[in-house]
Design a protein around this motif. Sequence first.
Motif, short mmCIF file in Angstrom:
data_model
loop_
_atom_site.label_atom_id
_atom_site.label_comp_id
_atom_site.label_asym_id
_atom_site.label_seq_id
_atom_site.Cartn_x
_atom_site.Cartn_y
_atom_site.Cartn_z
N GLY A 129 -54.66 -58.91 72.49
CA GLY A 129 -53.33 -59.44 72.75
C GLY A 129 -53.09 -59.93 74.16
N LEU A 130 -54.14 -59.99 74.99
CA LEU A 130 -54.00 -60.40 76.40
C LEU A 130 -54.72 -61.72 76.64
N THR A 188 -56.29 -61.53 82.42
CA THR A 188 -55.78 -60.15 82.48
C THR A 188 -56.74 -59.19 81.80
N LYS A 189 -57.31 -59.63 80.71
CA LYS A 189 -58.27 -58.79 79.99
C LYS A 189 -59.46 -58.44 80.88
N LEU A 211 -51.05 -54.62 86.67
CA LEU A 211 -51.91 -55.73 86.29
C LEU A 211 -51.41 -56.47 85.06
N PHE A 212 -50.42 -55.90 84.35
CA PHE A 212 -49.91 -56.55 83.15
C PHE A 212 -49.15 -57.82 83.53
N PRO A 213 -49.26 -58.88 82.75
CA PRO A 213 -48.51 -60.11 83.02
C PRO A 213 -47.03 -59.95 82.63
N PHE A 273 -51.98 -54.85 72.83
CA PHE A 273 -50.86 -55.26 73.68
C PHE A 273 -49.94 -56.20 72.88
N ASN A 274 -48.67 -55.82 72.82
CA ASN A 274 -47.68 -56.65 72.14
C ASN A 274 -46.48 -56.84 73.06
#
Length: 437
Positions: free
Chosen positions: A371-372, A376-377, A407-409, A434-435
């Motif tokens: 989901g990234l 980011t992944k 680090l998450f967008p 990731f959602n």
Amino acid sequence: MRRIGTFLLSLLACTLLCGQTPAPRRGASLSSYKLIEISITGSKRYSPQQIIPLTGLQLGEQVGEGDFQQASEKLGGTGMFTNVSYTFSYDSAGTRLQFQVGDSDKLAPVKFENFVWFSDAELIEKIHSILPLFQGQLPFDGDLTDRVADVLQELVVARGFAAAKVDVGRPGGDQEKGEAGTIDVIVYSVSGVPVHIRRLAFPGAEAALLPRLQAAAKSQIGGEFQRSRLEMFTRIDLRPLLLSEGKLRVQFGGVQAKVVQESAQEVLVDTSIPITEGPTYKLAGVAWFGNTLFPSNQLDSLVHLHPGDVMNLIAVERNLGRVAGLYRAAGYMRASVKPDLVFDDSAATATCSLTVKEGPQYHMGELDLVGLDEQTKAKLQQAWSLHPGQPYDGAYAQMFLKNTHALFPGDSWKVAVHEAVNDSDTSVDVTLNFNSK
């Protein structure tokens, strides 16, 4: 369909068997067709006197083989008997008929959900007086179940509820496929009659615990009366409440209901759940078994058990989750702890034995981030420091998400952690989904 097919085979066998006895010859006296004897063999559950009326045959009437086949169908159709067959003989005195039956072993107890006007004993007696085969159990199939429903329907209508409808439930069976092999109980309930709880009492409970019991009961007051719902309330709410107070021998009686107000629009009942609390047990001591990775005193600090305290079994079971978490953090993903109590009833104490099954240590397998975006992944994969082959840490994934949140967008993310524990190679594959919210 399975019962009907078996029954037809039985009829075929019966026909072949009956063919051994010739019908009356042409010109035989009419008295030869007079039924003078009916006998039943094979049932250990019912007497011949209870079964014979179900055949629909009467002594003294004129009969033929077609009547015998219809009688066999009636017996088989109840569902209470298997392998129904018959033989008969003619002589100048009349016809003698013998049925051979087997008792069905596919029976389930009956439960009356909300027939608040009668006790279970009264209902069983009323139904038995009309349907002698009914003794509190019914077959999985056959027409007897519906005939019991008809009796109950008449009883409810006689109370003035003409719009009421009696329903039959078979929990555990596959209703769509008609499979009933796993049925545990046959439940009768009545709909179209609003039955509500006015009060809920706990006869036998000690005064000290009544305020807590009554506070728990508020969730049921005004609700629809259903015996199964109150039984669930007993298991989920009342029993843990008593066990947390050291009432380790507590026993609950059956749910009781008394009609206090009745109209065509609503029935109000006062209900009760009898309680026998028993003594309050205190902890005599704790003993650990099977733990090799962590010493007993370290495990003691997690379960908070102290000799002399009230034995709060609910707190013990809750705190054992901390022990499992300690083992998971060391990679022992299948570790478990089983509590056993040894009672000293004369002293009202209990010794708690805690047996640990540690199992093997698991190692980190593959990591998958779903989901990234690729950038980011890549950053998160680089930050993940638990490498393949290292002892797995069951607490690591949650700590990782907390420490790498920057680090998450953006901030609007919901992350689900899935651990696939592979027993074949003692590895754990981790997937982080990731959602965006």
